[in-house]
Design a protein around this motif. Structure first.
Motif, PDB file in Angstrom:
ATOM      1  N   HIS A 336       4.413  30.539   2.074  1.00  0.00           N
ATOM      2  CA  HIS A 336       4.511  30.043   3.523  1.00  0.00           C
ATOM      3  C   HIS A 336       4.697  28.632   3.496  1.00  0.00           C
ATOM      4  O   HIS A 336       5.731  28.361   4.505  1.00  0.00           O
ATOM      5  CB  HIS A 336       3.111  29.903   4.140  1.00  0.00           C
ATOM      6  CG  HIS A 336       2.349  31.338   4.129  1.00  0.00           C
ATOM      7  ND1 HIS A 336       2.317  31.969   5.481  1.00  0.00           N
ATOM      8  CD2 HIS A 336       1.709  32.170   3.287  1.00  0.00           C
ATOM      9  CE1 HIS A 336       1.769  33.180   5.242  1.00  0.00           C
ATOM     10  NE2 HIS A 336       1.407  33.375   4.073  1.00  0.00           N
ATOM     11  N   GLY A 337       4.591  27.684   2.717  1.00  0.00           N
ATOM     12  CA  GLY A 337       5.009  26.494   2.542  1.00  0.00           C
ATOM     13  C   GLY A 337       6.376  26.002   2.215  1.00  0.00           C
ATOM     14  O   GLY A 337       7.063  25.522   3.118  1.00  0.00           O
ATOM     15  N   LEU A 338       7.122  26.850   1.601  1.00  0.00           N
ATOM     16  CA  LEU A 338       8.396  26.892   1.183  1.00  0.00           C
ATOM     17  C   LEU A 338       9.119  27.261   2.372  1.00  0.00           C
ATOM     18  O   LEU A 338      10.269  26.824   2.877  1.00  0.00           O
ATOM     19  CB  LEU A 338       8.781  27.622   0.034  1.00  0.00           C
ATOM     20  CG  LEU A 338      10.254  27.612  -0.470  1.00  0.00           C
ATOM     21  CD1 LEU A 338      10.833  26.195  -0.573  1.00  0.00           C
ATOM     22  CD2 LEU A 338      10.707  28.513  -1.535  1.00  0.00           C
ATOM     23  N   THR A 339       8.646  28.587   2.999  1.00  0.00           N
ATOM     24  CA  THR A 339       9.474  29.029   4.248  1.00  0.00           C
ATOM     25  C   THR A 339       9.546  28.012   5.329  1.00  0.00           C
ATOM     26  O   THR A 339      10.509  27.827   6.002  1.00  0.00           O
ATOM     27  CB  THR A 339       8.821  30.254   4.593  1.00  0.00           C
ATOM     28  OG1 THR A 339       8.681  31.165   3.484  1.00  0.00           O
ATOM     29  CG2 THR A 339       9.348  30.892   5.741  1.00  0.00           C
ATOM     30  N   ALA A 382      20.831  21.956  -0.653  1.00  0.00           N
ATOM     31  CA  ALA A 382      19.331  21.948  -0.960  1.00  0.00           C
ATOM     32  C   ALA A 382      18.519  23.157  -0.178  1.00  0.00           C
ATOM     33  O   ALA A 382      17.567  23.807  -0.626  1.00  0.00           O
ATOM     34  CB  ALA A 382      18.776  20.839  -0.384  1.00  0.00           C
ATOM     35  N   VAL A 383      19.167  23.653   0.894  1.00  0.00           N
ATOM     36  CA  VAL A 383      18.526  24.847   1.773  1.00  0.00           C
ATOM     37  C   VAL A 383      18.919  26.050   0.906  1.00  0.00           C
ATOM     38  O   VAL A 383      18.066  27.061   0.680  1.00  0.00           O
ATOM     39  CB  VAL A 383      19.231  24.825   3.031  1.00  0.00           C
ATOM     40  CG1 VAL A 383      18.781  26.258   3.780  1.00  0.00           C
ATOM     41  CG2 VAL A 383      18.861  23.652   3.920  1.00  0.00           C
ATOM     42  N   VAL A 384      20.202  26.242   0.196  1.00  0.00           N
ATOM     43  CA  VAL A 384      20.459  27.492  -0.544  1.00  0.00           C
ATOM     44  C   VAL A 384      19.431  27.386  -1.891  1.00  0.00           C
ATOM     45  O   VAL A 384      19.109  28.635  -2.101  1.00  0.00           O
ATOM     46  CB  VAL A 384      21.887  27.361  -0.941  1.00  0.00           C
ATOM     47  CG1 VAL A 384      22.202  28.307  -2.221  1.00  0.00           C
ATOM     48  CG2 VAL A 384      22.815  27.511   0.016  1.00  0.00           C
ATOM     49  N   GLY A 385      19.096  26.371  -2.412  1.00  0.00           N
ATOM     50  CA  GLY A 385      18.418  26.264  -3.515  1.00  0.00           C
ATOM     51  C   GLY A 385      16.951  26.629  -3.194  1.00  0.00           C
ATOM     52  O   GLY A 385      16.106  27.584  -3.935  1.00  0.00           O
ATOM     53  N   MET A 386      16.317  26.285  -2.317  1.00  0.00           N
ATOM     54  CA  MET A 386      15.247  26.779  -1.446  1.00  0.00           C
ATOM     55  C   MET A 386      14.974  28.137  -1.342  1.00  0.00           C
ATOM     56  O   MET A 386      14.027  28.913  -1.505  1.00  0.00           O
ATOM     57  CB  MET A 386      14.575  25.935  -0.218  1.00  0.00           C
ATOM     58  CG  MET A 386      14.496  24.560  -0.771  1.00  0.00           C
ATOM     59  SD  MET A 386      13.634  23.800   0.651  1.00  0.00           S
ATOM     60  CE  MET A 386      14.975  23.196   1.736  1.00  0.00           C
TER      61      MET A 386
END
Length: 585
Positions: A336-339, A382-386
């Motif tokens: 949930h946190g990462l999303t 950064a978004v791709v990495g997450m």
């Protein structure tokens, strides 16, 4: 006005991009108001020269500062420095949580001193003294709430010279295929689980007798400038520290009767207990909770500063929920946190951004060479990495969409940004979802390979050979639960649908067989029946008759049209399994 030479020496000039940034509001960036003593002297000099170069624009009614040319390295440094969860020493000591950060630094130094991590010696001219730096991190729960303020004393290992200061540095980490397989077996057999953390893990490992490393005293805690630290243990930051600690941990676990697995070096199997390690985070599985406590107690008495943190309800940012469902337990993996951080990074938190039902369009994502340039409203890489971390751990439903966007990490266009935003909109509508695994009683492993033959052809320049590459996708299930999944382009160019399907089936087999061997090795310790290995049913579900027929031929038959890819994709052991246990479904 031309910038001084010092600014030009900060890094590569990037002449083609020098006019990209025309105006920068320095008073809002807070770039020049902070100390830069935790970066290299060359960059610090460049920053100082840059501050002298900035001139006020009297024609600007806002009264701000402007520049006509700016180094990208300076903006990148600014972006890296301003992170509330990973502040520099200066930021931490000036933040509202300064007391907590300072207390974390004190705890870190006391821990290191208690285990004799270094000795204070007199500074000598012949010594090669490495600088140190503080690494601060705010650890959070999977839902994003603050968990712990952590400070780490680190040595600037980038100043070490390979072949002189260090040699081997590689150290493994556990594969998530192993973690998921073990969680499935634990739920199926209703095993006890526990999570443990090793305090100041790397410094447990001593340095070799022929290694002499000298370091400056920690910033904020200097007692005498004529003294330096002579390391006795593998302090964080030195290049060989991870490898030294892993070798140390292997010896400690083997002394407790745990044998290192041949299929994953971070998996240790014992008569009653199984241990998985990811650097300093350990997961324990056993039919008896007393067996877990016994090993943890023995490790602690043997010099390992290990601390039990309860059951495995959260591991490496993945929230693990176990619920009893009849004869087995159900597992739900969520992040949930990462999303939430992905949605926030894309700027989709407001009510003006609507959710969407699919993560990607019903069409491939091409290079879009002549398309509009990227707007740069968010950090694409950064978004791709997450998203890669999210799709690889708990959200296989976005794996294909994420991989398409990941291809263009270093040169995205506006179309690629919109594809990322679409994934974010999909996640916004499925924020609370995750991967639910309910193991079946039937001992089986299923593999579902598939291929998209030349899916990009017609969407990209036909003169580009990459447009003819096919895409492989497959998922491997153990006891009806996903263990491993992938979506990627094939390295070679297939000449037919059958060849693309054959290559996909071969690539899936290369991941399938280690999973099967892993489950067989774990079967005895987790309490599966003695005849489990004989009853384990392995099935590959291939929907292309040509690829299936070619894979099942025995003895193998190669023609001039099939020899080139049969030799590179199928080994003898793989052919045997395909012949005996592959079924068309």
């Amino acid at each position: 006005m031309m910038p001084p030479a010092a600014v030009a020496n900060v890094g590569t000039r990037y002449a083609a991009k020098k006019d990209t940034v025309k105006r920068a509001y320095i008073n809002e960036l807070a770039l020049l108001s902070e100390e830069w003593d935790d970066v290299s002297s060359d960059i610090a000099k460049g920053i100082s020269a840059f501050s002298a170069y900035v001139q006020p624009d009297l024609s600007d009614e806002l009264g701000s500062y402007t520049v006509t040319d700016m180094q990208p390295h300076i903006l990148q440094a600014k972006a890296n420095k301003h992170d509330a969860d990973n502040p520099t020493y200066t930021q931490a000591m000036k933040s509202p949580n300064a007391d907590k950060w300072y207390e974390a630094a004190q705890i870190e130094l006391k821990t290191l001193e208690d285990i004799n991590a270094w000795s204070l010696v007199k500074r000598e001219p012949w010594m090669k003294i490495l600088p140190m730096t503080w690494a601060f991190k705010l650890k959070r729960f999977p839902d994003g709430l603050a968990k712990k303020f952590k400070a780490r004393f680190c040595v600037r290992g980038d100043r070490q010279i390979e072949g002189i200061d260090f040699f081997e540095t590689w150290a493994p980490v556990v594969q998530w295929t192993t973690v998921r397989a073990m969680m499935i077996l634990a739920a199926k057999q209703k095993m006890f689980t526990a999570q443990a953390d090793i305090t100041a893990a790397f410094v447990h490992a001593p340095l070799a007798e022929n290694e002499h490393i000298y370091v400056e005293q920690p910033k904020g805690f200097v007692t005498d400038k004529n003294l330096v630290l002579k390391l006795n243990r593998s302090v964080y930051g030195i290049r060989q520290a991870p490898r030294n600690f892993f070798q140390y941990l292997v010896k400690k676990l083997e002394s407790e009767g745990l044998k290192q697995s041949e299929h994953d070096p971070c998996l240790f199997i014992g008569p009653q207990t199984i241990v998985i390690c990811y650097v300093d985070d350990l997961l324990f599985f056993s039919k008896s909770e007393n067996d877990i406590d016994k090993i943890i107690t023995n490790l602690h008495s043997n010099g390992v500063q290990i601390r039990k943190e309860g059951s495995a309800e959260g591991f490496l940012g993945v929230d693990v929920q176990r619920v009893s469902k009849g004869p087995v337990q159900q597992i739900k993996l969520t992040q949930h946190g990462l999303t939430k951080r992905v949605v926030e990074a894309l700027g989709l938190c407001s009510n003006y951004s609507n959710a969407i039902s699919t993560p990607a369009e019903n069409a491939p994502l091409p290079k879009d060479v002549n398309g509009a340039p990227a707007a740069g409203n968010f950090n694409y890489a950064a978004v791709v990495g997450m998203l890669l971390y999210l799709s690889g751990h708990s959200r296989p439903d976005i794996a294909f969409a994420v991989h398409q966007c990941a291809r263009y990490t270093f040169n995205p266009t506006r179309r690629h940004e919109l594809a990322l935003i679409r994934i974010g909109r999909y996640l916004k509508g499925t924020m609370e979802r995750g991967m639910i695994m309910t193991p079946t009683l039937d001992p089986r492993v299923d593999c579902y390979p598939d291929a998209d033959f030349a899916g990009l052809y017609g969407h990209e320049d036909v003169q580009d050979p990459h447009c003819a590459r096919s895409r492989t996708g497959y998922i491997i299930l153990a006891f009806g639960c996903p263990v491993l999944w992938k979506s990627k382009l094939q390295t070679e160019i297939a000449l037919s649908t059958m060849e693309a399907e054959y290559v996909a089936m071969s690539q899936a087999c290369k991941d399938l067989f280690p999973v099967v061997d892993l489950i067989r090795d774990l079967s005895k310790t987790v309490g599966l029946p003695n005849d489990f290995k004989a009853k384990l049913h392995i099935k590959i579900h291939e929907d292309n008759v040509g690829a299936l027929t070619l894979g099942k031929l025995e003895p193998r038959r190669m023609t001039p049209r099939s020899k080139h890819y049969m030799l590179s994709n199928i080994t003898g052991s793989e052919r045997k399994l395909l012949t005996l246990q592959t079924a068309l479904s």
